[in-house]
Design an enzyme around this catalytic site. Structure first.
Site, PDB file in Angstrom:
ATOM      1  N   LYS A   1       0.987   3.993  -2.998  1.00 31.76           N
ATOM      2  CA  LYS A   1       0.656   5.399  -2.739  1.00 31.76           C
ATOM      3  C   LYS A   1       1.869   6.309  -3.001  1.00 31.76           C
ATOM      4  O   LYS A   1       1.718   7.462  -3.406  1.00 31.76           O
ATOM      5  CB  LYS A   1       0.156   5.577  -1.309  1.00 31.76           C
ATOM      6  CG  LYS A   1      -1.226   4.949  -1.056  1.00 31.76           C
ATOM      7  CD  LYS A   1      -2.281   5.526  -1.984  1.00 31.76           C
ATOM      8  CE  LYS A   1      -3.702   5.209  -1.500  1.00 31.76           C
ATOM      9  NZ  LYS A   1      -4.728   5.670  -2.457  1.00 31.76           N
TER      10      LYS A   1
ATOM     11  N   TYR B   1       0.838  -1.206   0.000  1.00 29.44           N
ATOM     12  CA  TYR B   1       0.000   0.000   0.000  1.00 29.44           C
ATOM     13  C   TYR B   1       0.875   1.261   0.000  1.00 29.44           C
ATOM     14  O   TYR B   1       0.649   2.191  -0.783  1.00 29.44           O
ATOM     15  CB  TYR B   1      -0.929  -0.029   1.215  1.00 29.44           C
ATOM     16  CG  TYR B   1      -1.842   1.172   1.364  1.00 29.44           C
ATOM     17  CD1 TYR B   1      -2.941   1.345   0.519  1.00 29.44           C
ATOM     18  CD2 TYR B   1      -1.621   2.120   2.351  1.00 29.44           C
ATOM     19  CE1 TYR B   1      -3.797   2.439   0.658  1.00 29.44           C
ATOM     20  CE2 TYR B   1      -2.451   3.214   2.509  1.00 29.44           C
ATOM     21  CZ  TYR B   1      -3.551   3.360   1.660  1.00 29.44           C
ATOM     22  OH  TYR B   1      -4.383   4.448   1.810  1.00 29.44           O
TER      23      TYR B   1
HETATM   24  N1  LIG Z   1      -9.588   6.654   5.436  1.00 25.49           N
HETATM   25  C1  LIG Z   1      -8.320   6.937   5.658  1.00 25.49           C
HETATM   26  O1  LIG Z   1      -7.870   7.038   6.812  1.00 25.49           O
HETATM   27  C2  LIG Z   1      -7.374   7.184   4.496  1.00 25.49           C
HETATM   28  C3  LIG Z   1      -6.101   7.688   4.774  1.00 25.49           C
HETATM   29  C4  LIG Z   1      -5.227   7.940   3.718  1.00 25.49           C
HETATM   30  C5  LIG Z   1      -5.626   7.690   2.416  1.00 25.49           C
HETATM   31  N2  LIG Z   1      -6.867   7.174   2.181  1.00 25.49           N
HETATM   32  C6  LIG Z   1      -7.243   6.954   0.767  1.00 25.49           C
HETATM   33  O2  LIG Z   1      -8.435   7.644   0.504  1.00 25.49           O
HETATM   34  C7  LIG Z   1      -9.140   7.007  -0.561  1.00 25.49           C
HETATM   35  C8  LIG Z   1     -10.577   6.750  -0.137  1.00 25.49           C
HETATM   36  O3  LIG Z   1     -10.558   5.783   0.908  1.00 25.49           O
HETATM   37  P1  LIG Z   1     -11.719   5.616   1.990  1.00 25.49           P
HETATM   38  O4  LIG Z   1     -11.058   5.686   3.306  1.00 25.49           O
HETATM   39  O5  LIG Z   1     -12.867   6.507   1.698  1.00 25.49           O
HETATM   40  O6  LIG Z   1     -12.070   4.058   1.728  1.00 25.49           O
HETATM   41  P2  LIG Z   1     -13.413   3.320   1.293  1.00 25.49           P
HETATM   42  O7  LIG Z   1     -13.049   1.887   1.270  1.00 25.49           O
HETATM   43  O8  LIG Z   1     -14.544   3.746   2.146  1.00 25.49           O
HETATM   44  O9  LIG Z   1     -13.676   3.851  -0.188  1.00 25.49           O
HETATM   45  C9  LIG Z   1     -12.990   3.362  -1.303  1.00 25.49           C
HETATM   46  C10 LIG Z   1     -13.963   3.312  -2.466  1.00 25.49           C
HETATM   47  O10 LIG Z   1     -13.273   2.828  -3.640  1.00 25.49           O
HETATM   48  C11 LIG Z   1     -14.077   1.850  -4.276  1.00 25.49           C
HETATM   49  N3  LIG Z   1     -13.251   0.902  -5.023  1.00 25.49           N
HETATM   50  C12 LIG Z   1     -12.401  -0.027  -4.503  1.00 25.49           C
HETATM   51  N4  LIG Z   1     -11.853  -0.741  -5.490  1.00 25.49           N
HETATM   52  C13 LIG Z   1     -12.333  -0.258  -6.656  1.00 25.49           C
HETATM   53  C14 LIG Z   1     -12.144  -0.612  -8.023  1.00 25.49           C
HETATM   54  N5  LIG Z   1     -11.329  -1.617  -8.385  1.00 25.49           N
HETATM   55  N6  LIG Z   1     -12.810   0.086  -8.969  1.00 25.49           N
HETATM   56  C15 LIG Z   1     -13.638   1.088  -8.618  1.00 25.49           C
HETATM   57  N7  LIG Z   1     -13.867   1.456  -7.334  1.00 25.49           N
HETATM   58  C16 LIG Z   1     -13.226   0.785  -6.374  1.00 25.49           C
HETATM   59  C17 LIG Z   1     -14.825   1.181  -3.134  1.00 25.49           C
HETATM   60  O11 LIG Z   1     -15.987   0.474  -3.592  1.00 25.49           O
HETATM   61  C18 LIG Z   1     -15.134   2.355  -2.227  1.00 25.49           C
HETATM   62  O12 LIG Z   1     -16.356   2.978  -2.576  1.00 25.49           O
HETATM   63  C19 LIG Z   1      -8.336   5.736  -0.870  1.00 25.49           C
HETATM   64  O13 LIG Z   1      -7.471   5.966  -1.959  1.00 25.49           O
HETATM   65  C20 LIG Z   1      -7.534   5.515   0.399  1.00 25.49           C
HETATM   66  O14 LIG Z   1      -6.379   4.755   0.171  1.00 25.49           O
HETATM   67  C21 LIG Z   1      -7.744   6.923   3.177  1.00 25.49           C
END
Ligand SMILES: NC(=O)c1ccc[n+]([C@@H]2O[C@H](COP(=O)([O-])OP(=O)(O)OC[C@H]3O[C@@H](n4cnc5c(N)ncnc54)[C@H](O)[C@@H]3O)[C@@H](O)[C@H]2O)c1
Length: 249
Positions: A160, A156
């Site tokens: 990223k 991951y």
């Molecule tokens: N939540 C955190 O603490 C955090 C921190 C740093 C970065 N992020 C990043 O933020 C972004 C959003 O994450 P989140 O926390 O809202 O997670 P989440 O799992 O709630 O949302 C991710 C979304 O992406 C969709 N998805 C996954 N695989 C897919 C694919 N192959 N094709 C199309 N859609 C797909 C999922 O269905 C989901 O709706 C991500 O890139 C995550 O890595 C999150």
């Protein structure tokens, strides 16, 4: 209404941070296409966008398949007349040590987070270059900068970090077309999580950060809206931290 008249595509827009981004861009005046692998969630968010008076599209696609990405982008361009803003938000994470990591684990995590970002950028760029206008914002992670440490592992963090390098290289490549390419590195952002261990790990990490709390998806969305707007016309290749001070560089 600083995004009035603009059209946006938000990947992974069906829930979590992506949903907040889609709603914020719509709130700022944009028409928004919500792409997600889970159709029902994309439909629900599209409905929320229409309820505030913007045009919305729900698109079901798997970002790891370039044919599906190309078809999704073509559909949005046809319906909206072009894509001004692309937000590469979809991502997946996994907590596993490198010695236990399978080939499939590596491929899944790198493919969604990094390959999907490449596929989406490649698909929207010809239209943006033709119209000499574009805003691309990708969601990286604090994991890329500090080497994981909250939840998610080396694959991951590598994916990223790949998004950061890709962002900077693409920013150089397309700046001459008035297309900006930036990324956001969120820290610990509160989203609904079923896994108890993951929820605890996030709470503990947030307690250690200077602001002593998790971020809200809306706080990431605000940064995206800024970078997508004409308040940020001279900002490109930037990686913006939204992490409550968890990591500073
Ligand atoms: N939540 C955190 O603490 C955090 C921190 C740093 C970065 N992020 C990043 O933020 C972004 C959003 O994450 P989140 O926390 O809202 O997670 P989440 O799992 O709630 O949302 C991710 C979304 O992406 C969709 N998805 C996954 N695989 C897919 C694919 N192959 N094709 C199309 N859609 C797909 C999922 O269905 C989901 O709706 C991500 O890139 C995550 O890595 C999150």
């Amino acid at each position: 209404m600083r995004l009035a008249g603009k059209s946006a595509l938000v990947t992974g827009g069906g829930r979590g941070i992506g949903r907040a981004i889609a709603l914020r861009l719509a709130g700022d005046g944009a028409d928004v296409a919500v792409l997600d692998i889970i159709g029902e969630n994309a439909e629900n968010v599209a409905g929320e966008i229409e309820a505030i008076g913007r045009r919305a599209l729900a698109i079901v696609a798997d970002l790891t398949c370039s044919a599906q990405v190309n078809a999704a982008v073509a559909k949005v361009e046809q319906e909206f007349g072009g894509i001004d803003i692309l937000v590469n938000n979809a991502g997946v994470t996994q907590n596993v040590s490198v010695v236990d990591m399978t080939d499939e684990d590596w491929e899944r995590i790198v493919n969604v987070n990094l390959r999907g970002t490449f596929y989406c950028c490649r698909a929207v760029l010809p239209g943006m270059m033709r119209r000499t206008y574009g805003r691309i914002v990708s969601i990286s992670s604090v994991s890329a900068k500090q080497g994981s440490g909250v939840w998610g592992a080396a694959h991951y963090a590598a994916a990223k970090a790949g998004v950061i390098g890709f962002t900077k290289a693409l920013a150089r490549e397309v700046a001459q077309y008035n297309i900006t390419v930036n990324a956001i590195a969120p820290g610990v952002i509160q989203i609904p999580i079923a896994d108890e261990r993951r929820r605890k790990a996030k709470e503990e990490a947030a307690a250690r950060c200077p602001m002593r709390r998790q971020g809200r998806p809306e706080e990431v969305a605000a940064a995206v809206a800024f970078l997508a707007s004409d308040d940020a016309t001279y900002i490109t290749g930037e990686i913006m931290d939204v992490n409550g001070g968890l990591y500073m560089d």
